[in-house]
Structures are given as C-alpha cells and as structure tokens.
Design a protein around this motif. Structure first.
Motif, PDB file in Angstrom:
ATOM      1  N   GLY A 185       0.354  -1.285   0.163  1.00 48.92           N
ATOM      2  CA  GLY A 185      -0.223  -0.033  -0.140  1.00 48.92           C
ATOM      3  C   GLY A 185       1.110   1.478   0.206  1.00 48.92           C
ATOM      4  N   ASP A 186      -0.378   2.107  -0.018  1.00 46.00           N
ATOM      5  CA  ASP A 186       0.929   3.852   0.069  1.00 46.00           C
ATOM      6  C   ASP A 186       0.842   3.891   1.541  1.00 46.00           C
ATOM      7  OD1 ASP A 186       0.970   3.823  -2.581  1.00 46.00           O
ATOM      8  OD2 ASP A 186      -1.473   5.078  -2.205  1.00 46.00           O
ATOM      9  N   PRO A 187       2.077   4.874   1.062  1.00 49.87           N
ATOM     10  CA  PRO A 187       2.538   5.680   2.582  1.00 49.87           C
ATOM     11  C   PRO A 187       1.262   6.000   3.585  1.00 49.87           C
ATOM     12  CG  PRO A 187       4.123   6.152   1.504  1.00 49.87           C
ATOM     13  CD  PRO A 187       3.121   5.021   0.725  1.00 49.87           C
ATOM     14  N   TRP A 188       1.414   5.415   5.566  1.00 47.54           N
ATOM     15  CA  TRP A 188       0.311   6.505   5.747  1.00 47.54           C
ATOM     16  C   TRP A 188       0.185   7.119   7.094  1.00 47.54           C
ATOM     17  CZ3 TRP A 188      -2.304   6.539  10.573  1.00 47.54           C
ATOM     18  CH2 TRP A 188      -3.429   6.768  10.782  1.00 47.54           C
ATOM     19  N   PRO A 189      -0.820   7.881   7.384  1.00 39.72           N
ATOM     20  CA  PRO A 189      -1.872   8.593   6.534  1.00 39.72           C
ATOM     21  C   PRO A 189      -1.859   9.187   5.390  1.00 39.72           C
ATOM     22  CG  PRO A 189      -1.167  10.128   8.169  1.00 39.72           C
ATOM     23  CD  PRO A 189       0.116   9.481   8.508  1.00 39.72           C
ATOM     24  N   ALA A 190      -3.126   9.102   5.018  1.00 39.60           N
ATOM     25  CA  ALA A 190      -2.717   9.636   2.988  1.00 39.60           C
ATOM     26  C   ALA A 190      -2.636  11.023   3.141  1.00 39.60           C
ATOM     27  CB  ALA A 190      -4.301   9.772   2.522  1.00 39.60           C
TER      28      ALA A 190
END
Length: 500
Positions: A102-107
């Motif tokens: 997934g992408d780094p969190w938070p958006a």
C-alpha cells in the motif's frame, strides 16, 4: 503547549550516530522549532502508534481529509496564532503503509482535528467561511508529538518520506496516481489476429506428421537397402561355381504328384478371404496392443470376463480366419491340390535357393503358376499354411480367456510368456510376406497373375485387375468401419455392450 511534550526520535543526523534528537530532548518556549531542511521522519513503530490514535479520533469527527488544504501562498498571508496551533493545522508525517504493497499512511494532507492544549476558539465568521490554515514551512518540517503516545525506545533507522504541504487527495485516487504505469501492447495495423493452433492428429503415440516422416525415411531406407542387396546378389553370381549351380537347379522341379491345372473357385475365394481377414486381424491386433482406454466393453450372454470391444472384434475375426483356413485345407486335400504347396522331393531346397538368388538379382526365374509353383513359392506357401497359421492360432488361444485356468501342467508346457513372444513376431511375418507376395505378383506379370486368382483364367485381360481393385476397396472400407460405434450393434447380438 507542543513545547512541553518530548519530541519523537527520528533518524540519526550523521552516519553511524544515534537517533536524533537525543532521548528526553524537548524544546521549550515555542510550539515548533525550526528544523534543518531534510530532517528525517520519525521511526515507523512510533509514528504508527500516533497515526492509530489520530485515526480513531478522526473517525468520530467529520473527515477532514476530504477538504483540500489551503495553498501555501494564501496561508502565508494570514498565519494562525501560535496559541491556537492544533494537530489539524500541523500535518502528520507519513509513515509505513498499513498493508503490504500500500501507500504510506496517513494519506498525504491528512490532519485530524484534535487540539493539543486549550486554545481560544476561532472567530465564527472565519470558521464558517475559511479552511484550516496551512503551517509555515518551518512548522511543516518540525517533528510532531502527541501526549497520548509516550516515547518508545529507539527503532532501527529506516528511510522515511519528508512531509510536504500539498492538497489532500482521496487515498484511492492517490494510489492510482502513484501506481507505476504498465506497458501497453500496441498492435500493429498490419498485424492480423493470431489463429489458434490446431491440435495435431494423433495415431497411436505419434502425430500424423511424425508417421509421414517415419514412413518417408523407412521407404528411402528400404530403397537403399534393396539396391545394396541387388548389387550384392549380382556379385555372388560371378563367383566360381555359382552359374553352374543356377543352371543345374533352375528354380523348379517336377513334382511326384501332379495336381490339376488352374485355380478352382473355392481356392480363389478362400485366398481373397484369407487376405481380407488377415488385414483386419492386423488392424485390430495393433489396436488391442496399443489401446489406452477402450470406448466400450463386451460381456458374453452366458457370463464370463468382461473384455474390451476391440479384443472381442479381434477374437471374432480370428475365428472367421480360422474357419476360412480350415475350409481351405480340407478342400486342398479333398481335391488333390495339396501337391501344389506340399514339397514332394528334396530337390525343393536347392531349387528354392537358386530361385531366391534369381529374384535378388531382379532376373526372374522361369515359372508358370497356372500349372505349378517354383520351389521357393512352394516352400513359402507351405510355411504359411502349415507352420505360421497354426502358431498364430495356438498362441492366440493361449492368450485368450478360453485357455483353461489354474492348470499348472498346461501352463508349464506352454507358458503365457512364450505365447506372447511368438504371437506378435508371427503377425509381422504375415505382414512382410503379404507385402513381398503382392510386389512379386505385380512385377512378374501383373495381369496374368491377377487373372489366375480373381478371374480363373490364364489370359492377359483386365478383368482380374478390376476384381483385384474392387477387393482392395472393400478391404479399405472394412478397415474404416471397424470402430466401436459401428461394431457395437453387432456385438450386442452375441452379448452385452456397455461403456464401463
């Protein structure tokens, strides 16, 4: 105040150093101290704890991630008071993704609305018509801490992405934007759609093209071998004493018992039926030998072992062939024609050797089949009728279900292994004989020889040839029709036919 909370530790400032800032370090007197450009993000486990706490409180409140942040130029003109600094105005640093891939969190741009300290409320007119102010570049670069997440031991150094003041975007849209572009196959305008490859037609364990190649190589090899044999035979005839031997034994002798001339109708019919059944026996025998899973099975009406329908057909044609042979042998001795194929003098052997040498040199021996066979023909016909045919019949019965079971004495006298070792070579002998026999019939006076066996005369007309051609067509049709779908109705008259 943010200054009263210890800062989270990030990556070391120098290679090989300790995580920065030092453990217990907390700036005093200001909400955020200027940080050096390029300061690394906090360690992944600590950041994740802060993110989980912030996400839990952001879920209860109105989602602020859907509202885009104000541009940097507008926020610089109206900065928020230092006393009113909240987490909603200070974007969190992005950590590791919550799920694999997934992408780094938070958006990017996510800021939960949670005040760190008691601050005076913002004017109503500003909160109703304006968006949260973006932090200054110094505040955006400063590390952020929350009182609910205590400091944790230093974590291994990992590379993190620096925070940037950009408009917030939906996670799905951002993931789609950051996903690597896949190469798209561009079809050429001139390229035609690919056609699916056809399955090769299999005959046994090989495809049709493989059989054609093997057949071509076999024919070429036979031609080369035949040329070598002819040259060798002609070389033998030049040896001393060989011409005198051929002159003394020309290839035929006068039999002690003279049979009637010509070929009666029973001899012609049994001769053709012998070839007809023999071809089908070879065809069904090869099917039985190489079959994987039969299409149908046959069970006798009176009970017995269930067998494949191919084996039933092979056995049935064997019985017809044996019946035809018995009729031929009985009439052969009843009419006195046995003297044609039974040697009556020891001179048959040297004359047979002389005839063989003449055949190999392509200098055909003198013969008149309407009256008498030469010595080599007589020996070969005798072997076919009185040696090879009985071996084929006995070995076939030994391998059949008719053979007595659990008879140790018979099994010792004639074991099944011996029957299998003799049955298949005997079939090959029949095949080779038929090929050589037909070749010699067509090359030593085709029309006259065909009239002998199909027309019953010693002429040179074409009637015997057309009868021979019609017989070949009938054999070819029978070859095609010997299939389970077509023979199942016939088999069902004598027993039960089933798929299993």
């Amino acid at each position: 105040m943010l200054g009263s909370a210890p800062l989270r530790r990030g990556l070391p400032r120098v290679a090989g150093g300790d995580p920065w800032p030092a453990e217990g370090f907390a700036p005093e007197g200001s909400a955020a101290q200027p940080a050096t450009k390029g300061t690394p993000a906090p360690a992944a486990p600590e950041m994740q704890a802060a993110q989980e706490s912030a996400q839990a409180e952001a879920t209860a409140a109105a989602p602020a991630a859907s509202a885009p942040a104000a541009p940097a130029a507008e926020t610089a003109a109206a900065p928020a008071p230092a006393a009113a600094v909240t987490l909603s105005a200070t974007p969190l640093r992005r950590g590791l993704p919550r799920s694999a891939g997934g992408d780094p969190w938070p958006a990017e741009g996510f800021a939960p609305e949670r005040a760190v300290a008691a601050t005076p409320a913002a004017p109503a007119d500003q909160s109703a018509h304006s968006e949260p102010a973006a932090p200054s570049p110094a505040e955006a670069a400063a590390p952020v801490s929350t009182p609910s997440a205590p400091a944790a031991p230093p974590a291994p150094a990992k590379t993190a992405q620096p925070a940037a003041a950009q408009p917030a975007a939906a996670p799905a849209a951002q993931a789609a934007a950051q996903a690597p572009a896949r190469p798209t196959a561009v079809a050429s305008p001139a390229a035609s759609p690919a056609k699916p490859e056809r399955e090769p037609r299999m005959i046994g364990s090989r495809s049709l093209s493989q059989w054609v190649k093997l057949g071509s190589l076999g024919v070429a090899g036979l031609i080369v071998l035949a040329g070598i044999i002819v040259l060798a035979a002609r070389g033998v005839t030049t040896l001393p004493g060989v011409p005198e031997f051929v002159e003394r034994y020309p290839g035929e002798y006068h039999p002690a018992v003279v049979a009637d001339e010509g070929f009666p109708a029973w001899a012609r019919w049994t001769h053709y039926l012998n070839v007809f059944f023999m071809v089908l026996i070879v065809r069904t025998g090869l099917t039985v030998r190489h079959q994987q899973k039969p299409e149908a099975f046959y069970t006798p009406k009176r009970g017995g072992k269930k067998i494949s329908i191919h084996l039933w057909l092979h056995t049935s044609i064997d019985l017809l062939w044996l019946a035809n042979g018995i009729i031929f042998v009985v009439l052969l001795f009843a009419t006195g024609h046995w003297a044609r194929i039974v040697p009556t003098s020891w001179e048959v052997f040297p004359n047979a050797a002389s005839a063989m040498l003449q055949y190999l040199t392509l200098d055909w021996p003198v013969e008149n089949g309407w009256v008498n066979y030469n010595a080599l023909q007589q020996l070969m016909y005798f072997i076919i009728v009185f040696v090879a045919a009985p071996i084929a019949a006995i070995t076939g019965v030994r391998m059949n279900e008719w053979w007595p079971k659990n008879n140790e004495k018979l099994d010792r006298v004639f074991p099944a292994q011996l029957a299998r070792a003799l049955h298949y070579p005997t079939m090959l002998f029949f095949v080779v004989f038929v090929i050589i026999h037909v070749f010699l019939v067509l090359t030593t006076g085709a029309l006259r020889n065909l009239n002998h066996m199909f027309a019953g005369n010693d002429g040179a007309g074409w009637f015997g040839f057309w009868m021979f051609a019609a017989g070949l067509v009938l054999i070819a049709v029978a070859w095609v029709l010997t299939r389970p779908l077509l023979i199942a109705p016939i088999a069902s008259v004598f027993g039960k036919v089933s798929n299993r």
